[in-house]
Every structure is written in C-alpha cells, then in structure tokens.
Design an enzyme around this catalytic site. Structure first.
Site, short mmCIF file in Angstrom:
data_model
loop_
_atom_site.label_atom_id
_atom_site.label_comp_id
_atom_site.label_asym_id
_atom_site.label_seq_id
_atom_site.Cartn_x
_atom_site.Cartn_y
_atom_site.Cartn_z
CG HIS A 23 7.33 -7.35 3.82
ND1 HIS A 23 6.60 -6.21 4.05
CD2 HIS A 23 7.04 -7.72 2.54
CE1 HIS A 23 5.89 -5.89 2.98
NE2 HIS A 23 6.14 -6.80 2.05
CG ASP A 35 2.85 -4.97 0.13
OD1 ASP A 35 3.66 -5.87 0.39
OD2 ASP A 35 3.19 -3.85 -0.31
CD GLU A 69 9.28 -5.68 0.63
OE1 GLU A 69 9.38 -6.06 -0.55
OE2 GLU A 69 8.45 -4.82 0.99
CD GLU A 70 6.22 -2.23 1.36
OE1 GLU A 70 6.68 -1.70 0.33
OE2 GLU A 70 5.31 -3.07 1.34
CD GLU A 95 6.38 -8.51 -1.12
OE1 GLU A 95 5.24 -8.04 -1.19
OE2 GLU A 95 7.32 -7.90 -0.60
CG HIS A 168 2.56 0.41 -1.81
ND1 HIS A 168 3.81 0.69 -2.30
CD2 HIS A 168 2.68 -0.80 -1.20
CE1 HIS A 168 4.65 -0.29 -2.00
NE2 HIS A 168 3.97 -1.21 -1.33
#
Length: 835
Positions: A23, A35, A69-70, A95, A168
């Site tokens: 993604h 990510d 996706e997130e 991922e 994140h």
C-alpha cells in the site's frame, strides 16, 4: 483465453497467477519509509525484474499498489470487487509494523505456500507470530486478512516488526531505515515470487467458490515454520509435528523402560539403590551404594531459582515497569544472571556437601519428566487448537530424551552390584592383604556414607574450619571438565590404593569410577546447541515484537513473565553440568545481575532512541465551535508530556481510561486546544445549499448533510453528507440500524450488518470532498425520533498550521516522547441529527 484483463469479465482459467501487494498510503504522523515505502519499492523492483525478457514468469503476476490501507484496508476491500481479483491463487503481501530491521514472515495461510518463502537467502520468522494473530494477541490488521478472508487466496504476510516505537511516527523515515532493511525485504520477496511463479502443480488450482468466498482455492495444511540463524528455514505440516509429538510421548518412555530392565537384569542399576548384603542381612554388614543421593536437588534448585526470577519480574513491574521499553537486553541480562547464579549456588553447594556421580543422571531424569508433561499439553494444543508454537517443546523433549538415554547406557559400564559388594567386603575383611590401609577405610567410608577424616590432618582446635576435610576433588574449570580423579591415572597403583577409589571423581561413590569420561561432551552438544538456537531465536523475535507494546496498552507483567520463562529455557540445558562450573562464571553472572538490577530499577525508561508513543485526536463540535484535544498514553507520563504544552497551561485536565478499543490500558487526557485549520476558507460553503445565505466561513460549513424519509416506508432514511477537504465520514446511531445501502458508489454496496444491528457506518471515498448517499433501515419499523451524529475526519497534517494542536505537541513535548494519530483522522468534526 486471450487478453481477459482488457475486459470487465472475470478470469475463467484454472491455473491462475500470483498477487503481489503493497500500500502506498501512510499515516499522517509518519513519513511511511517502511510502512509501506520499502514495500512499494520492492513491488516496483520486482515489476522491473519480471518484465525483463530473460525473467518472464511461468505464472502471471498482478502487482497491486493500493490506497486507504491505514484507514481501514479500504484499497484491498475495493480490489476484491475488481474482475482481476479472480486471477490470482496465491499472494505475497508486503507490510511494515516497525521501522527497520529485518522483514519477518509474520504469518502464513498454510504449510504448502510457506515453502515458497523457504527459498529466501536470509529467512526470518517463526510460527509464534502467526499463532499470535490467530489467537488475537496481535492487535493489528493488514491486507492479508482481506485477500485470505474475502478472496480465499493462500499466501504470506511479510513485514518489518521493529523497533515498534518508531512505527507510525516521524521516525519512520529514510534516515532511520537502512539500505540493509530494503535489501532484506527485496531479496526475500524476489526469491519467494520466483518460487511462486515457477510452481507448476495443481495445489492452488481453482474449485467451486463458496458463498462466503473462503477456501476457494483449497485450505492447505496448517504449518510449522521457523528460521535457524537466518541461514535456513524449516517448514513442516502441523500434522507431521503432531505425529512426532505422539511418538515421543509414547515410544520414548517405553524405550527407557526397556533399557532400565536390561540394566537391572545386568545387576548394574545403581540409581535409587541404597544397600546390598554379600549373603544376607543376618550374617553380613550392608554395603551402601548411596544411589538415592542427589535425587531431589534439581527440583529444589529449579523451584527456588524460578521463584526468584518471577519475583524479579514482579518487583520490576512494581518499581520501574517500563524499563523494558528501552533496555530490553538489560532485563534479559538480569533474568539470566539471577537464574544462573541461584541454580549454580544451590547445586554446587549440595554437591560439595554430598557429592554424587548421579547428579547429571537425576537432573536429566527430572528434566525429561517435566518436558514430557509439557509435551502432553503441547500435543493437545496441536490437535485441538491448531497451535504450532510448541515446536520448541518438541525439540526440548527430544534432545533431553537422547541425553538421558546416553546416561542410561553409561550405567552398563559399571560393575555389577555383587562384584562391587564382594570387593568391598574383601577389602574390609581381616584376611585382606591391606585391611588397615587408608584405601580400605576410605572405601568403607564411601560405602557407609560417613564423612572421612584425613589422617594427615592435625588435631582439631578452636581455629579449625567447620568444613575441614570437605571435598577432596581438584578444582577443574568447565573447559577441562571430565571425571577429575584422586590420582594420576597414568601412574601404576601402589599396594595401598584401591582400584575403585583411584578412578572415582573426588568424593563421589566408589563404584562410579567405571563411568565413561567423554559422554558428557556428547550430551552437552545435544542439549545446549540445538535448544539454544531454537529457543534463542524465539526469545529474540518475541522480545523485538513485545518489549515496546506497553505504549499500545499491553500489560507489562506478562512481558516480564515471558522473558523470565524464556531465560529459564535458555539456561536449562546447562543444569546437568552446572555443578561442575567453578566460581568464575557464576561470579561474573552475579556481578552482571547486580549492575543490571540497579539500572533496571532506577533508570528512566524512555530515550531519544526509544520514545514513548502517544496518540493524538482532536474533536470539534461543529455546531458550537468548541474543540477538545485528547492525548492518550501511559498514565503518569502522559500528564508530564501535557504539562510541557503552552495551550494546556492553567487548564484542568480531564483524564479517564481511554475509549479507544485497541488501546485499552492507557490513559486519555483532554483539554481545550488550539483551533484546527483543516478546511481552506475558500471552500467552506454549504454543499447541499451552495446558494444559501452564507456570508462568512463557519465550522458548521465543514460538514453538510441532509436527511430524507420516503413516504412509502416509515423505517428507513436517506442520509446525504459531505465533508469539505475530507474523504472519510461517519454516521452514528443511538438505535442500531438493521440494514445499510450505499447508492452512489462505483460498485453498488450493501455492507453486512451485525446480527444485533450496527450503531456506526464508516464511509471512505477516493476523492476529497466527495458526497456520500447512505440509506439505512431500522428493524423496529420506525424512523421518526431517531437520533445520532454525523461527522467527517481530516487525516492530513502535512502543512504547518493545519493542525496547530499537533504542531504544538511536536515542538514542545519532551524528546523522549513521540506522537501518532489516535484514530483514522487527526481531527474529527461532528454534528448531531434527529429525524
């Protein structure tokens, strides 16, 4: 079938291809280097590789770079409805759940597809993580769940997993991601994709599609998989592991019993043997074997040492619970040092007071008994719960069995009971050629289990040590550990030396002199090497995955307990030999333990390299313009972070248990924050009434909605809503709805509603500012009087000043903290509605 991909028809062939997925979106609070930037780079490089004429794959490849996706795996869900979704049979999902390190095989659908990953040059992963997902211990989701759950595809989930503190956050950037991490994912993915595309069998061929979409291409076999030092990768079916487990549970004890019967019939079974008479108890004095000596040492030492390590885990949880977040290896050193030191002290002191040649045998016997009981539980979980993580217990039990079998076979080298008794009686008889010799008295002392007195010693006086005489063994280091003797075995016996005492190790039983001197080396290699590799790999993997999860709301004590258990399992193979260690190693371990204990109890748990992660969300009542900033994190530390923020100065914090479903165990503190500017002034107009009397921008214009109820039915309502500069909105209901239908989507959608109804509908569009039309129904037959909220979310805070409250936290928060989004959006604006 021709170029089916140019039409909107589904693929009708049987062979199918491979789906390669990553993604390209990232969270608003992170740069997304791992990510999922590395995943995207890997997909692009694999496209370049497989489109080269020399590397044309035998099976077709669909390279999917999806969005959303997130926010909820929306891109993967959308792909499910695309005609090309009927083409792949297997998939590889790339991922990132960390920010660097090695890319691990996180989970796999079955053993057959996992074998493709075994071709990776440096494999990394264990089925323990896969079982963690199955049992719900890992609280995160990837596109893997959509491809397997909705399409029924069989495949692999490969992801970065550490350090989780950067996940994140703004540390998920190119500077903190090494080229080695990129190369590891790329090289593993390349070899895996080559194996997938070169497969020419029928294992993944299509069959009838079930209504649920699952198991469309077969289920496969539950698998067991793990790497060994990153050099090789073991894959086997869970059914095969179950067969091995059952065999070890049944055949191994039977074999030991048979060997024991043979040894007993050979009159050489010294364990548990106490004494024997030459002829009978009426005419002879007993000859003592002392075969029971040392039987209870290991369980007592094990219980005390284990209790000490568990007490350490509890102490750490109470005094400085979060030190594992930044100093996990200091915790490991403390646990290892404590268990090693306590166990060595107890076993060594017992051996000095009452030496026995059966110490290694009894330790292995106890270890085998404990591991056999653990095998029972492991085998049950393999068969009933399909849990494969107990493979290391199988390894443990198997190696202990082999080592114990060697100890059994050692006994065949001992003299028969009758021969030894005759020898002792002969030496002690008045007719003996040396009845009064030192050797004869020492042999009798051994036999009667009495302390010996060295006749060369001077008379005892007030300064004589209480342990005078003690242990006559030479002090060997572990490196030259063997069967230390009382004499030089290369010199001939003099007339006063006994053949048994001369060969016995120190003060151990005289009959033990015939035991082999080299078998301990074989036992050590069998026990220590394989188990250290297998358990050590699990320990490192589990530590990397868990030690920073307290910031996600996980309890700390289970993490320390897991580390304590794994510490014990790492050192347990050494215990049969531990009493032979000199004081040098334990002293070193003890000093390390003391230093690490002091550090772990007193050091601050967070740092620049291991920042405490906090979760940000700002909500606005668009009717009143009142906003509330909420920061969620560990209690006690979250208040210290907020105390550094200028906007929170002088305000009373409202701190409660977090309402975030995935963050249970954390504390949420709220205050009135700085006003967000996520909607540009020029676009703040009422979408559903663009020519209305709106003369200036207001928060009410950020979200617009209308509700209409049809005249024909009274249990439904049509919601039309739009959020400016937003593509994610929500509808909440005080009364659960029984049906939902989206009418203005590319693919007409009727989402599945929970059995008892749903109280929330989440909406996500491809374009910013798009309009949603949602028709809902209530099972009670009445729409009038229903209430709820309508809101939209703003997730992007790339520009300075768009979310000033977030900018303030980034600027003024302590350097040992970081911030990430607490929900789908950074800012959520809400309005209340009523029909």
């Amino acid at each position: 079938p021709g170029p089916w991909w140019t039409s909107r028809d589904s693929y009708k062939g049987a062979k199918g291809g491979v789906l390669l997925n990553a993604h390209y979106d990232s969270v608003s609070t992170g740069f997304g280097a791992t990510d999922d930037g590395v995943g995207v780079v890997t997909v692009l490089q694999l496209i370049s590789y497989f489109t080269h004429p020399d590397h044309k794959p035998k099976r077709g490849i669909i390279a999917l770079l999806n969005d959303g996706e997130e926010d909820g795996l929306y891109g993967a869900h959308a792909y499910v409805k695309h005609p090309s979704a009927s083409f792949p049979r297997t998939f590889l999902n790339l991922e990132g759940a960390g920010a660097g390190g090695r890319a691990a095989l996180f989970r796999s659908t079955d053993a057959e597809v996992t074998k493709f990953y075994a071709s990776a040059p440096h494999p990394f992963g264990t089925v323990v993580s896969g079982d963690g997902f199955k049992r719900g211990f890992v609280r995160s989701g990837t596109d893997y769940s959509v491809f397997n759950g909705e399409l029924g595809l069989r495949g692999l989930d490969v992801a970065f997993m550490a350090p989780r503190a950067r996940y994140h956050t703004d540390q998920d950037d190119a500077r903190d991601t090494s080229p080695e991490s990129v190369w590891h994912m790329l090289s593993s993915s390349l070899e895996t994709m080559k194996a997938m595309t070169e497969y020419d069998g029928d294992e993944f061929s299509g069959g009838k599609r079930e209504r649920s979409g699952k198991n469309r291409y077969g289920k496969g076999s539950d698998g067991v998989w793990f790497d060994l030092l990153g050099l090789t990768f073991a894959v086997l079916k869970l059914s095969d592991l179950f067969a091995i487990s059952v065999t070890l549970l049944t055949a191994a004890p039977i074999l030991l019993i048979v060997v024991q019967v043979i040894i007993t019939k050979s009159d050489k079974w010294y364990p548990f043997s106490r004494k024997q008479y030459l002829h009978n108890a009426d005419d002879d004095e007993p000859v003592y074997f002392n075969g029971f000596r040392g039987f209870f040492r290991f369980p007592l030492a094990f219980v005390v040492a284990t209790a000490g390590v568990v007490a350490l885990a509890y102490l750490q949880t109470k005094i400085n619970p979060y030190i594992v977040y930044s100093s996990e290896y200091a915790v490991w050193a403390m646990m290892l040092g404590a268990w090693f030191g306590i166990t060595w002290f107890l076993l060594t002191m017992a051996d000095r007071v009452r030496p026995t040649a059966l110490s290694r045998f009894y330790t292995l016997l106890w270890m085998y008994s404990f591991s056999w009981l653990a095998m029972v539980l492991t085998t049950i979980s393999e068969n009933n719960m399909k849990v494969a993580s107990g493979y290391f217990i199988v390894s443990y039990n198997g190696t202990i069995f082999v080592a114990l079998l060697i100890s059994y076979l050692e006994l065949l080298g001992l003299p028969k009971h009758k021969v030894f008794v005759e020898h002792v009686v002969d030496v002690a008889s008045p007719q003996s050629t040396r009845p009064g010799s030192v050797s004869s008295r020492r042999l009798l002392d051994h036999s009667e289990d009495l302390p010996r007195i060295n006749e060369d010693d001077e008379d005892a006086h007030e300064r004589t040590g209480l342990l005078r005489g003690g242990d006559s063994r030479t002090q060997n280091t572990f490196s030259n550990f063997g069967r230390g003797r009382n004499r030089d075995v290369n010199k001939p016996l003099d007339e006063n030396e006994d053949i048994y005492l001369a060969k016995a190790y120190g003060d151990e039983q005289a009959w033990s002199g015939s035991l082999p001197q080299w078998t301990w080396i074989l036992q050590f290699l069998i026990l220590a090497v394989l188990n250290t590799i297998v358990v050590g790999q699990i320990a490192l993997f589990t530590t990397s995955a868990l030690h920073q999860t307290p910031a996600d709301g996980n309890s700390v004590f289970p993490i320390y307990l897991i580390m304590a258990v794994l510490s014990i399992l790492l050192l347990l193979p050494l215990t049969p030999f531990l009493h032979r260690f000199t004081f040098h190693f334990p002293t070193l371990f003890f000093l390390i333990f003391i230093g690490c204990l002091v550090y772990n109890l007193l050091a601050f748990p967070f740092s620049r390299d291991a920042r405490l992660k906090t979760y940000f969300i700002q909500t606005m009542d668009l009717d009143t313009g009142i906003n509330q900033v909420t920061l969620t994190g560990l209690d006690g530390y979250i208040q210290d972070i907020i105390a550094e923020l200028p906007s929170a100065a002088g305000q009373k914090l409202n701190c409660t248990e977090t309402s975030l479903s995935l963050r249970t165990g954390l504390r949420s503190c709220s205050w009135t924050g700085l006003t967000p500017h996520v909607v540009p002034e020029a676009t703040s107009k009422h979408a559903l009434a663009p020519y209305g009397n709106h003369t200036h921008s207001s928060y009410k214009d950020w979200v617009s909605y209308s509700i209409s109820t049809p005249n024909t039915t009274h249990n439904s309502a049509l919601f039309t809503l739009r959020g400016f500069n937003s593509r994610a909105c929500r509808l909440t209901f005080t009364s659960p709805v029984s049906g939902v239908h989206l009418s203005n989507t590319t693919f007409s959608s009727t989402p599945t509603v929970a059995q008892n109804g749903s109280t929330e509908v989440r909406l996500f569009g491809r374009e910013f500012g798009g309009q949603f039309e949602v028709n809902v129904t209530w099972a009670d037959g009445q729409s009038k009087g229903k209430k709820g909220k309508v809101g939209c979310l703003w997730s992007d805070g790339n520009g300075v000043g768009e979310v000033p409250a977030l900018d303030e936290i980034k600027r003024f928060a302590p350097v040992w903290s970081s911030v990430t989004k607490g929900d789908v959006g950074l800012v959520e604006g809400w309005k209340e509605w009523e029909i």
